[in-house]
Write an enzyme that holds these catalytic residues in place. Sequence first.
Site, PDB file in Angstrom:
ATOM      1  N   ARG A  66     -41.897 -30.097  -5.398  1.00  0.00           N
ATOM      2  CA  ARG A  66     -42.354 -30.596  -4.114  1.00  0.00           C
ATOM      3  C   ARG A  66     -42.833 -32.030  -4.225  1.00  0.00           C
ATOM      4  O   ARG A  66     -43.313 -32.465  -5.260  1.00  0.00           O
ATOM      5  CB  ARG A  66     -43.501 -29.704  -3.603  1.00  0.00           C
ATOM      6  CG  ARG A  66     -43.003 -28.363  -3.088  1.00  0.00           C
ATOM      7  CD  ARG A  66     -44.152 -27.461  -2.736  1.00  0.00           C
ATOM      8  NE  ARG A  66     -45.157 -28.142  -1.943  1.00  0.00           N
ATOM      9  CZ  ARG A  66     -45.586 -27.730  -0.744  1.00  0.00           C
ATOM     10  NH1 ARG A  66     -45.063 -26.675  -0.204  1.00  0.00           N
ATOM     11  NH2 ARG A  66     -46.522 -28.387  -0.110  1.00  0.00           N
ATOM     12  N   LYS A 137     -48.165 -19.716 -12.922  1.00  0.00           N
ATOM     13  CA  LYS A 137     -46.930 -20.002 -12.204  1.00  0.00           C
ATOM     14  C   LYS A 137     -45.715 -19.488 -12.954  1.00  0.00           C
ATOM     15  O   LYS A 137     -45.489 -19.828 -14.114  1.00  0.00           O
ATOM     16  CB  LYS A 137     -46.802 -21.506 -11.961  1.00  0.00           C
ATOM     17  CG  LYS A 137     -45.568 -21.878 -11.140  1.00  0.00           C
ATOM     18  CD  LYS A 137     -45.598 -23.338 -10.746  1.00  0.00           C
ATOM     19  CE  LYS A 137     -44.340 -23.715  -9.977  1.00  0.00           C
ATOM     20  NZ  LYS A 137     -44.377 -25.103  -9.477  1.00  0.00           N
ATOM     21  N   ARG A 282     -59.045 -21.582  -6.107  1.00  0.00           N
ATOM     22  CA  ARG A 282     -59.903 -21.439  -7.281  1.00  0.00           C
ATOM     23  C   ARG A 282     -59.408 -20.275  -8.139  1.00  0.00           C
ATOM     24  O   ARG A 282     -58.999 -19.246  -7.621  1.00  0.00           O
ATOM     25  CB  ARG A 282     -61.350 -21.142  -6.842  1.00  0.00           C
ATOM     26  CG  ARG A 282     -61.992 -22.255  -6.030  1.00  0.00           C
ATOM     27  CD  ARG A 282     -63.371 -21.818  -5.579  1.00  0.00           C
ATOM     28  NE  ARG A 282     -63.921 -22.750  -4.599  1.00  0.00           N
ATOM     29  CZ  ARG A 282     -65.029 -22.517  -3.897  1.00  0.00           C
ATOM     30  NH1 ARG A 282     -65.687 -21.387  -4.082  1.00  0.00           N
ATOM     31  NH2 ARG A 282     -65.475 -23.413  -3.024  1.00  0.00           N
TER      32      ARG A 282
END
Length: 287
Positions: A66, A137, A282
Amino acid sequence: MDAGIADLNHAAEQLWLAAQPDWPTLSVEVLPEVGSTNAHALALGRDGARDPVVVTAWRQTAGRGRAGRQWDAQPGQALTLTLALPLALADVPGGGSALSLAVGLWTAQALDALRPAASAPAVQLKWPNDLWIDDRKLAGILIEAIQGPGLAPEQRWVVIGLGLNLAGTPEALRSERTDTATGLGLPLTPGQAMAAVVPAWLAGLRRFEHEGFAPLRTAYDARDTLRGRPVALWRHMQGGAAGSAAPDAQGIAQGVDEQGALLVDDGLGALQPWSIGEVSVRPRSGA
């Protein structure tokens, strides 16, 4: 590299054969090396392509995430994949933004189907375009669209890119963010991953074009890793790590609406919908 290309070629052939009844004009390109599978597919659209195409590569040298961030993956340690096709998204609630959520959901479902039933945790979704496992991720999705020559006025050449980490070490997937990367925890080759993911995308795309994101909302909610967590939001995507500038808003994520917008409780009694931008969350306690 020869074994890796052979793996991708075998998967491409099987994918093409299986897709013929429903997608007779689909083609699959396997490239030894490319700058970016998305950029390659966009170039095909600019040159007048009108038939759906899958592009994958053993090595990607200029991958993008992105906001134009660099996305690097080691050959054989990640699947770099793009599906491009004409779609009419202008009248679909949420359009391309909601499509990103739908693609993430289909991908998560396809990957979990490969894992033992007892595997935990399940693949989770982080709005708007990331797949996570246990707050790390696993994959990112990048959707781009152009007005390709020769397409119907309501159509766009839509490019759906996926970068999926297949290894378990952060070095194998140096993402555009500083999030710690993770792998799927399976001995999965790029070809095997492609064979699982692309059919799931193809099965969902035509329904999405007519029905939008609303029918998928419940399934998305079940995998929504942001729900109930404090988040910070930026209206414009940051060039560096999230948090490099003061956020435009903060609050508690409360799921997504039927158009795929992130709903955030601002603490003032209202849910604010976010359709574009960037979100930081968070870490969970103890994570």
